[in-house]
Design a protein around this motif. Structure first.
Motif, short mmCIF file in Angstrom:
data_model
loop_
_atom_site.label_atom_id
_atom_site.label_comp_id
_atom_site.label_asym_id
_atom_site.label_seq_id
_atom_site.Cartn_x
_atom_site.Cartn_y
_atom_site.Cartn_z
N THR A 128 0.94 -1.21 0.08
CA THR A 128 0.04 0.05 -0.07
C THR A 128 0.86 1.27 0.10
OG1 THR A 128 -1.76 -1.09 1.13
CG2 THR A 128 -1.74 1.23 1.28
N ARG A 129 2.03 1.21 0.87
CA ARG A 129 2.87 2.46 0.99
C ARG A 129 3.59 2.54 -0.30
NH1 ARG A 129 5.36 5.38 4.93
NH2 ARG A 129 7.14 6.33 4.60
N ALA A 130 3.98 1.30 -1.15
CA ALA A 130 4.60 1.51 -2.37
C ALA A 130 3.78 2.11 -3.47
CB ALA A 130 5.11 0.03 -2.72
N VAL A 131 2.55 1.86 -3.54
CA VAL A 131 1.65 2.42 -4.31
C VAL A 131 1.46 3.83 -4.30
CG1 VAL A 131 -0.72 2.69 -5.09
CG2 VAL A 131 0.32 0.56 -4.67
N ALA A 132 1.35 4.36 -2.88
CA ALA A 132 1.39 5.69 -2.51
C ALA A 132 2.55 6.40 -2.88
CB ALA A 132 1.35 5.96 -1.00
N LEU A 133 3.82 5.88 -2.80
CA LEU A 133 5.31 6.36 -3.07
C LEU A 133 5.09 6.63 -4.52
CD1 LEU A 133 7.59 4.66 -0.51
CD2 LEU A 133 6.97 7.03 -0.45
N ALA A 134 4.86 5.61 -5.39
CA ALA A 134 4.81 5.69 -6.61
C ALA A 134 4.20 6.68 -7.17
CB ALA A 134 4.27 4.30 -7.31
N GLU A 160 14.41 18.04 -6.66
CA GLU A 160 14.97 17.06 -7.19
C GLU A 160 15.55 15.91 -6.05
OE1 GLU A 160 18.99 16.89 -9.26
OE2 GLU A 160 17.87 18.18 -10.22
N TYR A 161 16.23 16.28 -4.96
CA TYR A 161 16.51 15.53 -3.91
C TYR A 161 15.18 14.88 -3.47
CZ TYR A 161 17.99 14.36 0.89
OH TYR A 161 18.44 13.58 1.89
N GLN A 162 14.11 15.44 -3.25
CA GLN A 162 12.80 14.64 -2.60
C GLN A 162 12.71 13.53 -3.61
OE1 GLN A 162 9.86 17.36 -2.49
NE2 GLN A 162 10.80 18.80 -0.71
N LEU A 163 12.52 13.85 -4.83
CA LEU A 163 12.16 12.81 -5.85
C LEU A 163 13.21 11.54 -5.42
CD1 LEU A 163 10.44 11.59 -8.14
CD2 LEU A 163 12.25 13.12 -9.71
N HIS A 164 14.54 11.84 -5.70
CA HIS A 164 15.59 10.84 -5.57
C HIS A 164 15.17 9.85 -4.06
CE1 HIS A 164 19.39 8.98 -5.75
NE2 HIS A 164 19.62 9.09 -4.44
N MET A 165 15.08 10.60 -3.20
CA MET A 165 14.76 10.11 -1.75
C MET A 165 13.47 9.32 -1.94
SD MET A 165 17.64 10.67 -0.08
CE MET A 165 17.10 9.87 1.49
N VAL A 166 12.34 9.51 -2.46
CA VAL A 166 11.12 8.87 -2.68
C VAL A 166 11.37 7.59 -3.49
CG1 VAL A 166 8.93 8.78 -3.69
CG2 VAL A 166 9.48 10.67 -2.28
N ASP A 167 12.03 7.68 -4.56
CA ASP A 167 12.48 6.58 -5.59
C ASP A 167 13.19 5.58 -4.67
OD1 ASP A 167 10.86 7.75 -7.73
OD2 ASP A 167 12.65 8.38 -8.64
N ALA A 168 14.24 6.05 -3.92
CA ALA A 168 15.05 5.29 -3.20
C ALA A 168 14.32 4.65 -2.15
CB ALA A 168 16.23 5.92 -2.45
N GLN A 169 13.28 5.10 -1.36
CA GLN A 169 12.60 4.51 -0.41
C GLN A 169 11.69 3.42 -1.09
OE1 GLN A 169 8.89 5.10 2.58
NE2 GLN A 169 10.40 6.77 2.43
N GLU A 171 12.16 1.63 -3.92
CA GLU A 171 13.21 0.57 -4.49
C GLU A 171 13.40 -0.32 -2.92
OE1 GLU A 171 17.52 -0.28 -6.28
OE2 GLU A 171 16.93 1.71 -5.91
N TRP A 172 13.71 0.29 -1.87
CA TRP A 172 14.16 -0.69 -0.67
C TRP A 172 12.94 -1.32 -0.33
CZ3 TRP A 172 12.06 -0.88 4.15
CH2 TRP A 172 12.90 -1.65 5.00
N ILE A 173 11.59 -0.72 -0.28
CA ILE A 173 10.41 -1.13 0.19
C ILE A 173 10.10 -2.35 -0.69
CG2 ILE A 173 7.86 -1.17 0.10
CD1 ILE A 173 8.28 1.63 1.37
N ARG A 174 10.34 -2.32 -2.11
CA ARG A 174 9.91 -3.42 -2.90
C ARG A 174 10.90 -4.46 -2.82
NH1 ARG A 174 8.78 0.60 -8.33
NH2 ARG A 174 6.44 0.69 -7.91
#
Length: 226
Positions: A128-134, A160-169, A171-174
């Protein structure tokens, strides 16, 4: 080590940075923040902006720089940064950039407590969190695209940094969710047993008997001054 300051609200620092460019009245400050998309990176309560300016003035960081008159509109007080404010602004911003602090994000807290939930439920919640993050990632890309069309990159670097951190989180969650689903994470059998029997596994009890010393300051990091 991060310095304890008279004012700790990041909005106060943001106001000083804008006033370092030119004198403004609070309404103009709010409008400038909106135009630059800073509500995506600074917790802005536009209703309390006047209070922030008053606190800055109280501590000698800003001062009245004049009065603006436009037609029949009420007069607006212009504020400018003082030398003390400029020194505080530069020192504060330098600290934020150079000194990492332990900020204790709530997601990290949740992760530290997750064994109280069954592994399968944790996997579902993380999905659920991954969907929200995507969705958030897509939204940030849209914001970045819009801002990038009218602002130099130096003014949107935080997005730009926020986007990078969201994408990193994301990737880790998945990856972690896959470990839960596959049952490959260490300790999962005890974790499942805890929820199947309602009894704390012996291995967990043994861990409580061990003396494990952790560095509360994450070694080299400073505590969040707030």
């Amino acid at each position: 080590m991060a310095k304890r300051r008279k004012l700790g609200n990041p909005l106060a620092l943001t106001v000083m940075v804008l006033l370092a460019e030119r004198s403004m009245h609070p309404y103009e400050i709010a409008q400038t923040l909106r135009r630059r998309g800073k509500e995506h990176s600074v917790k802005i309560n536009f209703g309390s902006l006047y209070t922030v300016v008053q606190n800055l003035e109280k501590h000698g960081y800003v001062e009245v720089a004049g009065v603006q008159r436009q037609g029949n509109r009420p007069e607006r007080t212009l504020y400018g940064i003082t030398e003390a404010g400029r020194t505080e602004m530069l020192d504060w911003l330098s600290d934020l950039l150079a000194v990492p602090v332990a900020e204790y994000p709530v997601f990290e807290t949740a992760l530290s407590l997750l064994p109280v939930l069954p592994p399968r439920e944790v996997a579902e919640l993380l999905e659920t969190r991954a969907v929200a993050l995507a969705n958030g990632s897509a939204a940030l890309r849209g914001v970045l695209g819009q801002l990038g069309e009218r602002l130099p990159r130096v003014f949107v670097i935080e997005t730009e940094y926020q986007l990078h951190m969201v994408d990193a989180q994301l990737e880790w969650i998945r990856a972690f969710r896959d470990e839960l689903t596959d049952g490959t994470i260490s300790g999962i059998e005890e974790w499942k047993s805890f929820h199947e029997t309602g009894e704390v596994p012996q291995d967990w009890q043994d861990l409580d008997e061990q003396e494990i010393v952790l560095d509360p300051e994450r070694k080299g990091w400073t505590q969040d001054p707030e």
